[in-house]
Design an enzyme around this catalytic site. Structure first.
Site, short mmCIF file in Angstrom:
data_model
loop_
_atom_site.label_atom_id
_atom_site.label_comp_id
_atom_site.label_asym_id
_atom_site.label_seq_id
_atom_site.Cartn_x
_atom_site.Cartn_y
_atom_site.Cartn_z
CG ASP A 51 -8.92 -4.54 12.27
OD1 ASP A 51 -8.87 -4.29 13.50
OD2 ASP A 51 -8.74 -3.68 11.40
NE ARG A 89 -2.47 -3.52 9.79
CZ ARG A 89 -2.21 -4.18 10.91
NH1 ARG A 89 -2.50 -5.46 11.00
NH2 ARG A 89 -1.70 -3.56 11.94
CD GLU A 120 -17.76 1.42 2.53
OE1 GLU A 120 -19.01 1.37 2.68
OE2 GLU A 120 -16.97 1.56 3.48
CG PHE A 146 -15.15 -2.05 3.75
CD1 PHE A 146 -16.04 -2.90 4.41
CD2 PHE A 146 -14.11 -1.50 4.46
CE1 PHE A 146 -15.88 -3.18 5.76
CE2 PHE A 146 -13.93 -1.78 5.82
CZ PHE A 146 -14.82 -2.62 6.47
NE ARG A 181 -0.77 -0.60 4.90
CZ ARG A 181 -1.10 -0.11 6.09
NH1 ARG A 181 -2.04 0.81 6.19
NH2 ARG A 181 -0.53 -0.55 7.18
CG HIS A 213 -6.04 -3.02 5.34
ND1 HIS A 213 -5.44 -1.98 4.68
CD2 HIS A 213 -5.82 -2.81 6.66
CE1 HIS A 213 -4.85 -1.17 5.55
NE2 HIS A 213 -5.07 -1.65 6.77
CB SER A 273 -6.07 2.45 6.29
OG SER A 273 -6.32 2.68 7.65
#
Lengths: 326, 284
Positions: free
Chosen positions: A128, A178, A69, A94, A21, A120, A48
């Site tokens: 998470d 991530r 989204e 998402f 990322r 992610h 993020s």
């Protein structure tokens, strides 16, 4: 290793690590400087997904849409149809499952030039837990007509992928993670969308990998050679669609056995892409390393990779199993 | 607006209604009620308000007419044909194999269709995206987003409204077909939306309401909304009668999603032709 690819010199010693990322954030900024058609949207995850630098440089071309989204994908389609090159950014779950129908109708059916860039993805999202660990996205995205699907293996490959999908006219999905992952490629390593890279040549078994599984595949190949005197080929299939059938078939013909390795459910992703091609043109024994039709859980990325079998050891085990099927 | 022009618009709306009946009869399937109810609004948009050029459907300066509730596309196709985007003859291919007139609109098939729509609550987001792009490039055109009231059941519509407000999109004019009918019955029974105007106000819109089947009101309220620019998105809630113009269809939920048979189509045409005679007799 294949010298022509100029891979990272420290690859097997003490690999340097960086997140894919981060490569995305840097490439997006560079892209924005070169092409003013590029705009970015994010759904309350700017930090993020690393769009902050772009936002700072081009505030009017950056759209923070809040946690909407569905809207983000539809709006990206609208922006694209007006000549913009929108990057819609959020987490993989998402940006795919939650908005699948929006991607299908407003992006793909419209053939809108939207870039869905997600981070992610997979279990390496870590602590998470399962709600956020998207493991079905590659299947969802690669079955959509007009969609392009790219899964870079490291920081630098991500940067090249960002440039490539921006240049490509049409919907594209870019899957990133991530965690910090080893640097495998260098600036000199060639990257062409739709063209897999043979990172290491071999003759006994071919390991087809993508994303975070490329590195374990490479060190598995080294172990196979040292411990088992087996010559393993390693192919980085960074493009799931268009899929490089030619390179897969060539490798399958040479080696006669295939292992697929991906951070994704065992169905519908890279394993499926390989099986679809091989079953039609060159039936070849296949073993796989993937998530076994289950959800993930909380934990550190490394602990999760261990527990769910996305490891060098498992690649070695599956390579030996594939060899026995020959 | 002078009476002559108003009369011409009424006649155009009547033509569109007749085309809708013929299309649905030929198709043997599809949505009849919604297209009839929105004929007046479409006639005003395509033949009075919007800047567009059928010869250059992709002309950058055009106003965007974005149909979000794609299932009423018979009225979109009839309008596009009347305007000259496609031969009127082609309307008979609606919903048939190899036709450009898909059961729900397909952008890549037919010039003049701004977005593919069918799955609800998406076209509005696309329209908002188009409005964001126009703002970014300081372009003066208007983005019209046409929606059904049943469509407002979809949560994604409200995501789009929040963002239309956030980005101060006063180049966006939403039009809601408030006929209170959806597939499973009357809207206020299926999922109540009232007070709808208050909801839009609370979402930061300039809100207008009028009778969407009274051409004088359709014309004047659209004009009023077009002149209103308060750095806010705008919405006109058109109170319409689903099936307007054909007495046995009006306000009956069953006519949301079915076509007339030959006998019903003949009766509908008879009624619409009688209405045409009445309009022609109006003093202008």
């Amino acid at each position: 290793m294949k010298a022509s690819l100029t891979l990272h010199p420290m690859l097997f010693d003490k690999p340097e690590k960086k997140a894919t990322r981060d490569g995305f954030g840097e490439a997006l900024l560079e892209l924005g400087q070169k092409d003013e058609r590029v705009v970015a949207l994010t759904a309350d995850l700017g930090e993020s997904v690393r769009t902050h630098a772009f936002e700072k440089a081009f505030p009017s071309r950056f759209f923070e849409v809040g946690i909407t989204e569905q809207f983000m994908i539809a709006a990206a389609a609208g922006l694209a149809m007006e000549g913009k090159i929108p990057f819609a950014t959020t987490f993989a779950n998402f940006g795919t499952g939650r908005v699948y129908d929006f991607i299908r109708q407003s992006v793909c059916y419209n053939q809108a030039n939207v870039k869905i860039a997600v981070t992610h993805a997979g279990i390496t999202l870590g602590e998470d837990g399962a709600t956020h660990q998207m493991l079905e996205d590659l299947g969802m995205m690669r079955t959509l007509p007009h969609m392009t699907v790219v899964v870079p293996c490291d920081y630098l490959e991500t940067k090249k992928a960002v440039w490539a999908i921006a240049e490509h006219v049409g919907p594209a999905y870019l899957r990133m993670g991530r965690a910090n992952v080893p640097l495998i490629t260098t600036a000199e390593t060639p990257f062409k969308m739709g063209q897999a890279n043979v990172l290491r040549e071999g003759v006994d078994v071919s390991i087809a990998a993508c994303g975070v599984m490329v590195y374990p595949a490479l060190i598995a190949a080294v172990e196979l050679e040292k411990t088992h005197q087996i010559s393993a080929e390693v192919v980085n299939h960074h493009s799931l669609k268009p899929f490089d059938s030619k390179t897969l078939l060539k490798s399958a013909k040479t080696c006669g056995a295939i292992v697929t390795a991906e951070e994704h459910q065992r169905t519908s992703g890279l394993r499926a892409a390989c099986a679809e091609v091989l079953s039609e043109s060159l039936p070849t024994p296949i073993q796989y390393v993937a998530i076994e039709d289950t959800f993930g859980e909380s934990g550190t990325p490394d602990a999760l990779l261990q527990k769910y079998g996305l490891t060098k050891d498992n690649v070695v085990k599956k390579a030996l199993a594939a060899l026995r099927m020959k | 607006m002078d009476k002559k022009k108003l009369k011409a618009l009424k006649l155009t709306a009547n033509t569109l209604r007749q085309d809708v009946i013929q299309m649905l009869l030929a198709a043997g399937a599809g949505h009849t009620g919604g297209p009839l109810g929105m004929a007046d609004v479409f006639a005003n948009l395509y033949f009075n308000v919007a800047k567009h050029d059928p010869k250059k459907p992709h002309w950058e300066g055009r106003d965007r007419i974005v149909l979000s509730n794609g299932h009423i596309c018979a009225i979109l196709y009839a309008s596009l044909a009347e305007a000259g985007y496609l031969p009127k003859e082609e309307l008979k291919t609606f919903r048939k194999l190899d036709s450009r007139l898909q059961g729900h609109p397909a952008r890549m098939d037919l010039p003049g269709v701004e977005t593919s729509a069918g799955s609800l609550g998406q076209g509005i987001g696309v329209a908002v995206g188009m409005a964001m792009a126009a703002k970014l490039d300081s372009k003066p055109h208007t983005i019209f987003a046409l929606m059904g009231d049943g469509e407002l059941n979809e949560g994604s519509c409200w995501e789009s409204f929040l963002n239309a407000h956030k980005f101060k999109l006063d180049n966006l004019l939403v039009m809601v077909d408030r006929n209170d009918i959806q597939i499973d019955g009357y809207g206020h029974v299926v999922l109540p939306l009232d007070p709808l105007a208050d909801k839009f106000k609370a979402f930061g819109f300039d809100v207008f309401e009028a009778d969407g089947n009274d051409m004088a009101q359709v014309v004047s309220m659209t004009e009023k909304a077009m002149k209103t620019k308060n750095q806010k998105p705008r919405v006109i809630i058109w109170k319409t009668i689903m099936g307007k113009g054909v007495d046995f269809m009006q306000n009956l939920p069953k006519w949301h999603g079915i076509p007339p048979n030959a006998e019903q189509a003949a009766e509908a045409m008879k009624q619409l032709q009688a209405e045409r005679v009445r309009i022609e007799a109006e003093k202008a």
